[in-house]
Design an enzyme around this catalytic site. Structure first.
Site, PDB file in Angstrom:
ATOM      1  N   THR A  17       0.828  -1.204   0.000  1.00 44.00           N
ATOM      2  CA  THR A  17       0.000   0.000   0.000  1.00 44.00           C
ATOM      3  C   THR A  17       0.867   1.260   0.000  1.00 44.00           C
ATOM      4  O   THR A  17       0.531   2.256  -0.618  1.00 44.00           O
ATOM      5  CB  THR A  17      -0.921   0.024   1.246  1.00 44.00           C
ATOM      6  OG1 THR A  17      -1.584  -1.235   1.366  1.00 44.00           O
ATOM      7  CG2 THR A  17      -1.949   1.128   1.153  1.00 44.00           C
ATOM      8  N   ARG A  21       7.866  -2.856   2.702  1.00 44.11           N
ATOM      9  CA  ARG A  21       8.056  -2.960   4.149  1.00 44.11           C
ATOM     10  C   ARG A  21       8.428  -4.385   4.519  1.00 44.11           C
ATOM     11  O   ARG A  21       7.771  -5.329   4.108  1.00 44.11           O
ATOM     12  CB  ARG A  21       6.789  -2.544   4.896  1.00 44.11           C
ATOM     13  CG  ARG A  21       6.544  -1.070   4.726  1.00 44.11           C
ATOM     14  CD  ARG A  21       5.398  -0.567   5.569  1.00 44.11           C
ATOM     15  NE  ARG A  21       5.081   0.783   5.123  1.00 44.11           N
ATOM     16  CZ  ARG A  21       4.058   1.496   5.548  1.00 44.11           C
ATOM     17  NH1 ARG A  21       3.247   0.992   6.446  1.00 44.11           N
ATOM     18  NH2 ARG A  21       3.848   2.714   5.082  1.00 44.11           N
ATOM     19  N   SER A 112       6.225   3.619   8.662  1.00 49.17           N
ATOM     20  CA  SER A 112       5.070   4.341   9.162  1.00 49.17           C
ATOM     21  C   SER A 112       4.616   3.923  10.558  1.00 49.17           C
ATOM     22  O   SER A 112       5.358   4.066  11.514  1.00 49.17           O
ATOM     23  CB  SER A 112       3.933   4.206   8.159  1.00 49.17           C
ATOM     24  OG  SER A 112       2.893   5.054   8.505  1.00 49.17           O
ATOM     25  N   HIS A 113       3.418   3.351  10.635  1.00 50.46           N
ATOM     26  CA  HIS A 113       2.836   3.043  11.944  1.00 50.46           C
ATOM     27  C   HIS A 113       3.333   1.713  12.506  1.00 50.46           C
ATOM     28  O   HIS A 113       2.911   1.317  13.585  1.00 50.46           O
ATOM     29  CB  HIS A 113       1.311   3.005  11.816  1.00 50.46           C
ATOM     30  CG  HIS A 113       0.838   1.987  10.827  1.00 50.46           C
ATOM     31  ND1 HIS A 113       1.036   2.141   9.462  1.00 50.46           N
ATOM     32  CD2 HIS A 113       0.232   0.802  10.985  1.00 50.46           C
ATOM     33  CE1 HIS A 113       0.543   1.088   8.829  1.00 50.46           C
ATOM     34  NE2 HIS A 113       0.046   0.261   9.731  1.00 50.46           N
ATOM     35  N   LYS A 125      10.218   3.839   0.357  1.00 45.39           N
ATOM     36  CA  LYS A 125       9.156   4.264  -0.556  1.00 45.39           C
ATOM     37  C   LYS A 125       9.713   5.296  -1.523  1.00 45.39           C
ATOM     38  O   LYS A 125      10.509   6.151  -1.128  1.00 45.39           O
ATOM     39  CB  LYS A 125       8.036   4.892   0.284  1.00 45.39           C
ATOM     40  CG  LYS A 125       6.844   5.333  -0.518  1.00 45.39           C
ATOM     41  CD  LYS A 125       5.667   5.631   0.390  1.00 45.39           C
ATOM     42  CE  LYS A 125       5.768   7.011   0.991  1.00 45.39           C
ATOM     43  NZ  LYS A 125       4.454   7.513   1.431  1.00 45.39           N
ATOM     44  N   ASP A 276       1.813   9.298  13.894  1.00 43.22           N
ATOM     45  CA  ASP A 276       2.439   7.985  13.736  1.00 43.22           C
ATOM     46  C   ASP A 276       3.940   8.096  13.474  1.00 43.22           C
ATOM     47  O   ASP A 276       4.513   9.190  13.545  1.00 43.22           O
ATOM     48  CB  ASP A 276       1.744   7.185  12.623  1.00 43.22           C
ATOM     49  CG  ASP A 276       2.040   7.742  11.240  1.00 43.22           C
ATOM     50  OD1 ASP A 276       2.322   8.946  11.138  1.00 43.22           O
ATOM     51  OD2 ASP A 276       1.982   6.978  10.258  1.00 43.22           O
ATOM     52  N   ASP A 278       5.914   8.155  10.898  1.00 40.61           N
ATOM     53  CA  ASP A 278       6.457   9.067   9.896  1.00 40.61           C
ATOM     54  C   ASP A 278       5.680  10.378   9.787  1.00 40.61           C
ATOM     55  O   ASP A 278       5.905  11.159   8.868  1.00 40.61           O
ATOM     56  CB  ASP A 278       6.538   8.380   8.525  1.00 40.61           C
ATOM     57  CG  ASP A 278       5.182   7.937   8.015  1.00 40.61           C
ATOM     58  OD1 ASP A 278       4.288   7.664   8.837  1.00 40.61           O
ATOM     59  OD2 ASP A 278       4.999   7.861   6.787  1.00 40.61           O
ATOM     60  N   ASP A 280       2.507  11.178   9.155  1.00 44.01           N
ATOM     61  CA  ASP A 280       1.432  11.487   8.204  1.00 44.01           C
ATOM     62  C   ASP A 280       0.036  11.163   8.747  1.00 44.01           C
ATOM     63  O   ASP A 280      -0.958  11.511   8.121  1.00 44.01           O
ATOM     64  CB  ASP A 280       1.682  10.829   6.835  1.00 44.01           C
ATOM     65  CG  ASP A 280       1.844   9.329   6.903  1.00 44.01           C
ATOM     66  OD1 ASP A 280       1.798   8.764   8.014  1.00 44.01           O
ATOM     67  OD2 ASP A 280       2.043   8.707   5.836  1.00 44.01           O
ATOM     68  N   ARG A 281      -0.031  10.491   9.904  1.00 38.22           N
ATOM     69  CA  ARG A 281      -1.360  10.199  10.470  1.00 38.22           C
ATOM     70  C   ARG A 281      -1.672  11.134  11.621  1.00 38.22           C
ATOM     71  O   ARG A 281      -0.768  11.739  12.206  1.00 38.22           O
ATOM     72  CB  ARG A 281      -1.400   8.764  10.999  1.00 38.22           C
ATOM     73  CG  ARG A 281      -1.211   7.729   9.930  1.00 38.22           C
ATOM     74  CD  ARG A 281      -1.485   6.346  10.490  1.00 38.22           C
ATOM     75  NE  ARG A 281      -1.308   5.358   9.438  1.00 38.22           N
ATOM     76  CZ  ARG A 281      -1.848   4.156   9.443  1.00 38.22           C
ATOM     77  NH1 ARG A 281      -2.589   3.768  10.464  1.00 38.22           N
ATOM     78  NH2 ARG A 281      -1.641   3.326   8.440  1.00 38.22           N
ATOM     79  N   GLU A 362      -8.550   9.290   4.698  1.00 38.90           N
ATOM     80  CA  GLU A 362      -8.742   7.849   4.850  1.00 38.90           C
ATOM     81  C   GLU A 362      -9.172   7.579   6.282  1.00 38.90           C
ATOM     82  O   GLU A 362      -8.782   8.293   7.214  1.00 38.90           O
ATOM     83  CB  GLU A 362      -7.436   7.109   4.572  1.00 38.90           C
ATOM     84  CG  GLU A 362      -6.954   7.214   3.150  1.00 38.90           C
ATOM     85  CD  GLU A 362      -5.808   6.244   2.890  1.00 38.90           C
ATOM     86  OE1 GLU A 362      -6.072   5.190   2.301  1.00 38.90           O
ATOM     87  OE2 GLU A 362      -4.673   6.536   3.287  1.00 38.90           O
ATOM     88  N   GLU A 363      -9.919   6.482   6.444  1.00 44.26           N
ATOM     89  CA  GLU A 363     -10.403   6.128   7.777  1.00 44.26           C
ATOM     90  C   GLU A 363      -9.259   5.765   8.720  1.00 44.26           C
ATOM     91  O   GLU A 363      -9.451   5.723   9.923  1.00 44.26           O
ATOM     92  CB  GLU A 363     -11.403   4.970   7.685  1.00 44.26           C
ATOM     93  CG  GLU A 363     -10.973   3.758   6.858  1.00 44.26           C
ATOM     94  CD  GLU A 363      -9.774   3.015   7.382  1.00 44.26           C
ATOM     95  OE1 GLU A 363      -9.687   2.840   8.604  1.00 44.26           O
ATOM     96  OE2 GLU A 363      -8.922   2.625   6.553  1.00 44.26           O
ATOM     97  N   SER A 364      -8.087   5.488   8.158  1.00 47.95           N
ATOM     98  CA  SER A 364      -6.943   5.030   8.942  1.00 47.95           C
ATOM     99  C   SER A 364      -6.157   6.198   9.536  1.00 47.95           C
ATOM    100  O   SER A 364      -4.936   6.195   9.536  1.00 47.95           O
ATOM    101  CB  SER A 364      -6.042   4.190   8.048  1.00 47.95           C
ATOM    102  OG  SER A 364      -5.686   4.924   6.878  1.00 47.95           O
ATOM    103  N   LYS A 375      -0.598  12.378   3.096  1.00 47.75           N
ATOM    104  CA  LYS A 375      -1.411  12.777   4.225  1.00 47.75           C
ATOM    105  C   LYS A 375      -0.504  13.470   5.234  1.00 47.75           C
ATOM    106  O   LYS A 375       0.715  13.306   5.175  1.00 47.75           O
ATOM    107  CB  LYS A 375      -2.151  11.588   4.823  1.00 47.75           C
ATOM    108  CG  LYS A 375      -1.315  10.389   5.233  1.00 47.75           C
ATOM    109  CD  LYS A 375      -2.257   9.239   5.590  1.00 47.75           C
ATOM    110  CE  LYS A 375      -1.549   8.028   6.160  1.00 47.75           C
ATOM    111  NZ  LYS A 375      -1.004   7.141   5.138  1.00 47.75           N
ATOM    112  N   ARG A 495      -8.944  -6.625   7.458  1.00 47.93           N
ATOM    113  CA  ARG A 495      -9.631  -5.442   7.978  1.00 47.93           C
ATOM    114  C   ARG A 495     -11.102  -5.535   7.619  1.00 47.93           C
ATOM    115  O   ARG A 495     -11.455  -5.778   6.455  1.00 47.93           O
ATOM    116  CB  ARG A 495      -9.057  -4.168   7.372  1.00 47.93           C
ATOM    117  CG  ARG A 495      -7.562  -3.994   7.579  1.00 47.93           C
ATOM    118  CD  ARG A 495      -7.176  -2.514   7.429  1.00 47.93           C
ATOM    119  NE  ARG A 495      -5.741  -2.314   7.283  1.00 47.93           N
ATOM    120  CZ  ARG A 495      -4.842  -2.408   8.259  1.00 47.93           C
ATOM    121  NH1 ARG A 495      -5.221  -2.759   9.483  1.00 47.93           N
ATOM    122  NH2 ARG A 495      -3.565  -2.178   8.018  1.00 47.93           N
TER     123      ARG A 495
END
Ligand code: VG1
Ligand code: CO
Length: 542
Positions: A17, A21, A112-113, A125, A276, A278, A280-281, A362-364, A375, A495
């Site tokens: 995604t 990773r 990321s997370h 990435k 998170d 990195d 972005d969340r 996004e919902e995440s 994001k 999920r």
């Protein structure tokens, strides 16, 4: 000085995604990172003499891979590398640097997370010149290349001192070690009404940000404490650590529970946010009110014009398919475009570039806009503070009024982590088989209206992305969605996304899991999740 090294390909370097990773021991295999970086370069054209941005979230192995990437960029003919001091760049800051300095692209080192450390996760990435994650066309090419690569090129020179700001030379290529925070902080100051937010904080609204031992620490400290006047200590876990201090840097009700509990306590802060690994969340919590990311997107869109950077209004909203339809109601009311994309920020890039969408989510726990092409966690936090300052209302008041006006989309995601991959694939395959027969079937009071495997037709470049998640939509706007995670590194993560629309304000005070109980039961009935995985409850509920 330039060495050509023979190598053998790895067959597992498929970007998910958001980039490649893997566990650190996988990345640390001889030539593993080098193969992937060379596969990126081999999939690109026209970068000779151009600039490449490199930075990461500071996790374990960040510095080692940055050294390799710099030496390989020099060997492949980039004209310049811009790297964050200490190897640090949050994902949105890297996106901004690429755009601002018109770099050819960037390499972001992050998982990321996911947790960090010697046996935890690492990631690489590639982002293109618009500052956004490489589209599938490029990630597919990188994967194809990685399966056959037999040499890579690297400059045979000493490591660069990443901690010293300034301009250096690496094998004839210029390297600039830059302040990771300055450009980003300046951008935020252009977008938001800092004087009003400063006044809000000075008036006694107590704001805390939990950086979870990850990359946002220096950014939040500069912006919240230095520029907006919040007292020292307002940014918690502010130093980026290779293992995030043992934290799981995922801002949700499970991993940021301390912050949540603190905000909910009578004497705790009025407003709390977390980010998170990195940066972005974002998670937004106000006293008495946790804001779901889907609601956050809708509320930001509905109130966007209070922020100076969005005063002229927004052109459209985009959300990932599993994200709730709360934002759709805002778009409808504003009479602007609404776009539904597959999961992953790379699908927003074309819409943002074309000026079709201004805000995305996004919902995440991901929200952002056309200011960068990723994001952006702190951006969302500042947007909320700007809205609170402009409306002179608390988070709870803002959310409840929003629901009263638009209706409430009850929403929850249930994650089943580290499930046997075979069982997870079979579950999805079995759902696919059932799709055609589901419409018209009733489960208690719920009747299936449509069911499909989401396919996205990009309206800008015409590309098609299939198999992006199983959707089962019920009459009345409720739905369940199933998909497999593309960011995990061990086993599979299933999920399950559950949503119910409730227009009646008298019914907006129900506990979320209770409000969704019948849908959750039907999701299990249709997918046979418990039977197939042997799990009796989700690993994480958000
Ligand atoms: C998850 C989220 C997705 C997000 C992606 C990257 O992907 O669901 O919405 O874009 O992580 O976020 P998946 O495939 O595991 O569901 V980040 O902050 O990890 O770069
Ligand atoms: Co992230």
């Amino acid at each position: 000085m330039i060495k050509t090294v023979s190598t053998t390909p790895f067959q597992d370097q498929k970007p998910g995604t958001s980039g490649l990773r893997k566990k650190v021991p996988v990345f640390a295999q001889t030539n593993y990172a080098e193969n992937f970086i060379q596969s990126i370069f081999d999939s690109l054209e026209g970068f000779q003499g151009q600039a490449l941005v490199i930075g990461g979230d500071g996790r374990y192995y960040n510095r080692e891979v940055i050294q390799k990437a710099i030496k390989m960029a020099a060997a492949s003919g980039f004209g310049k590398v811009m790297v964050g001091q200490g190897g640090i760049l949050s994902t949105p800051a890297a996106s901004n640097i690429i755009r601002k300095y018109k770099a050819f692209g960037g390499i972001i080192l992050s998982a990321s997370h996911n947790p960090g450390g010697p046996t935890e996760d690492f990631g690489i990435k590639y982002n293109i010149g618009n500052g956004g994650p490489a589209p599938e066309k490029i990630t597919d090419a990188i994967f194809a290349r990685s399966k056959v690569i037999d040499t890579y090129k690297i400059a045979d020179v000493a490591d660069l001192d990443l901690d010293q700001l300034g301009s250096f030379d690496v094998a004839g290529m210029a390297v600039e070690v830059i302040d990771p925070v300055a450009d980003y902080a300046e951008l935020m100051e252009q977008l938001f009404d800092f004087p009003s937010i400063r006044a809000l904080i000075a008036s006694g609204v107590n704001v805390v940000i939990d950086s979870m031992g990850a990359v946002t620490g220096p950014y939040a400290t500069e912006i919240l404490q230095k520029r907006l006047g919040a007292p020292e200590g307002s940014v918690r876990n502010a130093t980026p650590l290779p293992d995030f201090g043992g934290h799981h840097p995922d801002p949700n009700l499970v991993h940021a529970k301390d912050l949540y509990d603190d905000v909910m306590s009578p004497n705790g802060p009025h407003f709390g946010a977390a980010s998170d690994g990195d940066g972005d969340r974002n998670m937004i919590v106000g006293k008495g009110m946790f804001v779901t990311p889907s609601d956050s997107l809708a509320i930001i869109a509905a109130n966007a014009t209070v922020a100076p950077g969005y005063a002229r209004g927004i052109a459209g909203i985009a959300r990932s398919m599993p994200t709730s339809a709360a934002a759709d109601r805002v778009a409808e009311k504003l009479g602007i475009g609404m776009y539904e994309t597959p999961t992953g920020w790379k699908f927003f890039g074309n819409l943002l570039d074309a000026g079709k969408a201004t805000v995305c989510g996004e919902e995440s726990f991901g929200t952002g806009s056309d200011h960068v092409r990723e994001k952006d966690g702190l951006w969302a936090v500042l947007f909320w503070l700007n809205i609170m300052a402009a409306r002179n209302e608390s988070v709870e008041e803002i959310v409840k009024k929003h629901w009263a006006e638009y209706g409430r989309n009850y929403y929850s995601r249930h994650d089943y982590e580290e499930v046997d991959s075979e069982a997870a694939n079979q579950l999805i395959a079995a759902l696919r088989e059932k799709l055609a027969s589901l419409p018209g079937q009733s489960f208690g009071a719920l009747k299936v209206a449509t069911a499909d495997d989401f396919a996205y037709h990009d309206p800008i470049d015409g590309s098609v992305s299939k198999n992006q998640g199983i959707r089962i939509l019920f009459e009345g706007g409720s739905r369940v969605v199933f998909r497999l995670s593309g960011t995990g590194t061990s086993g599979a993560t299933i999920r399950v996304y559950v949503e119910r629309y409730e227009p009646d304000a008298a019914k907006h005070g129900i506990d979320t899991q209770e409000a969704l109980a019948d849908l959750i039961a039907v999701a299990d009935q249709i997918s046979e999740l418990r039977k197939r995985t042997g799990r009796d409850k989700p690993t994480v509920i958000t």
